[in-house]
Write an enzyme that holds these catalytic residues in place. Structure first.
Site, PDB file in Angstrom:
ATOM      1  N   SER A 274       0.820  -1.208   0.135  1.00 22.15           N
ATOM      2  CA  SER A 274       0.038   0.105  -0.050  1.00 22.15           C
ATOM      3  C   SER A 274       1.038   1.273  -0.092  1.00 22.15           C
ATOM      4  O   SER A 274       0.748   1.944   0.825  1.00 22.15           O
ATOM      5  CB  SER A 274      -0.953   0.015   1.066  1.00 22.15           C
ATOM      6  OG  SER A 274      -1.919  -1.068   1.097  1.00 22.15           O
ATOM      7  N   CYS A 419     -15.379 -11.728 -13.855  1.00 18.96           N
ATOM      8  CA  CYS A 419     -14.634 -11.803 -15.319  1.00 18.96           C
ATOM      9  C   CYS A 419     -14.473 -10.841 -16.197  1.00 18.96           C
ATOM     10  O   CYS A 419     -15.347  -9.834 -16.157  1.00 18.96           O
ATOM     11  CB  CYS A 419     -15.412 -13.078 -15.877  1.00 18.96           C
ATOM     12  SG  CYS A 419     -17.035 -12.778 -16.520  1.00 18.96           S
TER      13      CYS A 419
END
Length: 565
Positions: A274, A419
């Site tokens: 991060s 997807c």
């Protein structure tokens, strides 16, 4: 601080013990599925199986929150349960600020998170506002209530590794290995993505709790005791042609330079720490995590300085790998920028993953399409998996992804699937899912959304829009237009954020979610939203001069006045 501001600060709470989980089944708490859906997805973002630190409202990505504070969370829940289907709730940086009469095809929720006037768009100013309870960092899908756990980025990471393998290793990653770091909400996808792509991986993480979680959810296969053990395992598994993921607890700013000194040669190097948030997301070398969290409050300027210096050493090691001929790329956490700010002048010598591997997909409106089953029943997801295969029959790559996802990916919170599909395909799938709800084939409605990391919904010069062909990297009209169009098209909730992925001052981006509740009205909204949303991505890239996008626009009949049809 004024007396009034002190009073305000005393009235809000960031920490609260307890467990938040979305309801399942068909019994409604809100007045309709159009308001039940955002309610459940908000709660799902804070499910302990989903969120990194739910007691602090943190979903993922440093301090990416679902609500500004617990008082705001409670009022959002109350507002959603009372909201009518001709009203719209406005949420300003995680705080519900108004309910207005609109109409049934308008969004039920409009969200704006962490947006700052550009001159003031810095972490320093944001952190001041955050400390006063006046702002919230929404990341991308944390504050827009459509985070689905690490699965949400697995396929994008998988597609990146596969394309890198195609470009550098003739499409075969067997016997190869990826070196990376970060096993948080985003980075946690890397080990499984590498495994699915056929490669081993060494994943460095400084918090043991994150490693434990990734092992529990089967995203990581094994943990090494130390660097020697990790490298021995890598050597063994690559020699055997096995795709095994290995975690190593440690600090990448210490371990990567040591690997360079030893002459270790991975086959691919990236990073998903991060690093976008030096105050909250990147551990300076030599520090413990507990020390880091305490000093982040007591001496933030020193913490930021130490974190950036460690990032500089991390990036210098990545540059050394690249100079040794090893494919090395930034995975969108702005670590290059942070290193450059403290003197690594050539930090951008290695590319970001979007221009290197993903942009051709964006040119066709292909990106991270996701959906979640509000029923809570995994069978609803398996049925939609089958429907995707039925409606997109000739895409073996997509079918392979769906098969691997069912076998390897553990659901976190409400069952969900992602997807990567594009313009034309998204609307077809959404309408089919809506019909499955109507017929009863699915036991309850589903919501369809996406990451803000998509083809037309983000301006981020160090990530999604890095090195645009026409130099328009920093033009942020595009995500604003995307949000406006999704609102006009009838998405169930729409969000507009700043700073996700790469931190304050470096990105603007928008999101949308739409409910498939089986009604005719939903079908009309779905047809508009799931066509128009990816079409803005094709439009954006066609406008920048990409031939793939121009061809796609013509094939799909898009009306782009400045692009000849």
């Amino acid at each position: 601080m004024t007396e009034n501001n002190q009073d305000l600060k005393q009235n809000w709470t960031r920490h609260r013990e307890g467990v938040v989980q979305a309801a399942c089944g068909t019994q409604l708490t809100a007045k309709s599925w159009l308001t039940e859906a955002p309610l459940r997805m908000l709660m799902n973002n804070l499910d302990p199986e989903v969120a990194e630190n739910p007691n602090e409202l943190v979903v993922y990505g440093g301090i990416g929150r679902a609500a500004r504070n617990w008082e705001c969370y409670d009022k959002i829940v109350e507002s959603l349960t009372q909201l009518n289907d001709d009203e719209t709730l406005l949420v300003q940086s995680g705080k519900p600020v108004g309910v207005f009469k609109t109409h049934s095809n308008a969004p039920r929720v409009l969200i704006a998170n962490s947006n700052l006037v550009p001159h003031w768009a810095s972490w320093e100013h944001f952190n001041e506002l955050d400390a006063k309870g006046l702002a919230m960092y929404g990341q991308m899908t944390a504050g827009s209530w459509i985070y689905i756990g690490s699965q949400g980025i697995v396929q994008g990471t998988y597609e990146t590794f596969v394309e890198a393998g195609r470009q550098h290793y003739d499409g075969n990653l067997k016997g190869r290995w990826v070196l990376t770091a970060g096993l948080g909400g985003m980075g946690g996808a890397q080990p499984l993505a590498a495994t699915l792509a056929g490669a081993c991986s060494l994943n460095i993480e400084c918090q043991q709790s994150r490693i434990d979680f990734r092992i529990k959810t089967r995203y990581v296969d094994e943990q090494a005791a130390d660097l020697d053990d990790a490298l021995a395992r890598i050597a063994k598994y690559t020699a055997e042609g096995k795709a095994i993921s290995i975690a190593l607890c440690g600090n990448a700013a210490e371990i990567l330079p040591e690997m360079v000194r030893r002459g270790v040669r991975p086959d691919m190097v990236t990073d998903q720490t991060s690093a976008h948030d030096p105050l909250n997301g990147y551990l300076p070398k030599g520090w413990t995590w507990d020390e880091y969290r305490v000093r982040s409050v007591s001496e933030p300027a020193n913490v930021v300085k130490a974190a950036k210096q460690s990032m500089a050493e991390h990036v210098e090691a990545m540059l050394a790998f690249q100079q040794a001929g090893i494919p090395t790329f930034d995975y969108g956490n702005n670590i290059r920028q942070m290193a450059k700010e403290v003197g690594v002048a050539n930090a951008f010598d290695f590319p970001g993953f979007v221009p290197a591997y993903i942009r051709p997909l964006f040119c066709r409106g292909i990106g991270p399409f996701r959906w979640a089953a509000l029923s809570g029943d995994p069978e609803d997801i398996y049925k939609t998996d089958a429907k995707v295969k039925e409606l997109i029959p000739d895409d073996d790559h997509l079918h392979n992804w769906l098969d691997m996802a069912r076998e390897r990916i553990s659901f976190q919170g409400l069952p969900a699937r992602i997807c990567w599909v594009g313009l034309g395909q998204r609307a077809k799938l959404g309408l089919a899912f809506n019909e499955m709800v109507r017929s009863g084939e699915l036991s309850a409605p589903v919501v369809i959304g996406r990451d803000h990391l998509d083809s037309g919904s983000v301006a981020s010069p160090n990530r999604e829009t890095e090195s645009m062909r026409d130099g328009s990297d920093a033009v942020s009209d595009w995500p604003l237009l995307n949000a406006l169009l999704n609102t006009a098209s009838g998405a169930t909730w729409v969000s507009l954020h700043h700073g996700g992925g790469v931190g304050m001052g470096f990105s603007q981006h928008s999101g949308m979610v739409i409910v498939c509740d089986g009604t005719d009205e939903a079908a009309e909204r779905i047809a508009r939203v799931l066509h128009n949303d990816p079409a803005t991505g094709v439009m954006r890239h066609a406008d920048a001069g990409y031939d793939i996008a121009i061809d796609c626009a013509r094939e799909q009949g898009l009306n782009l006045p400045m692009i000849g049809r």
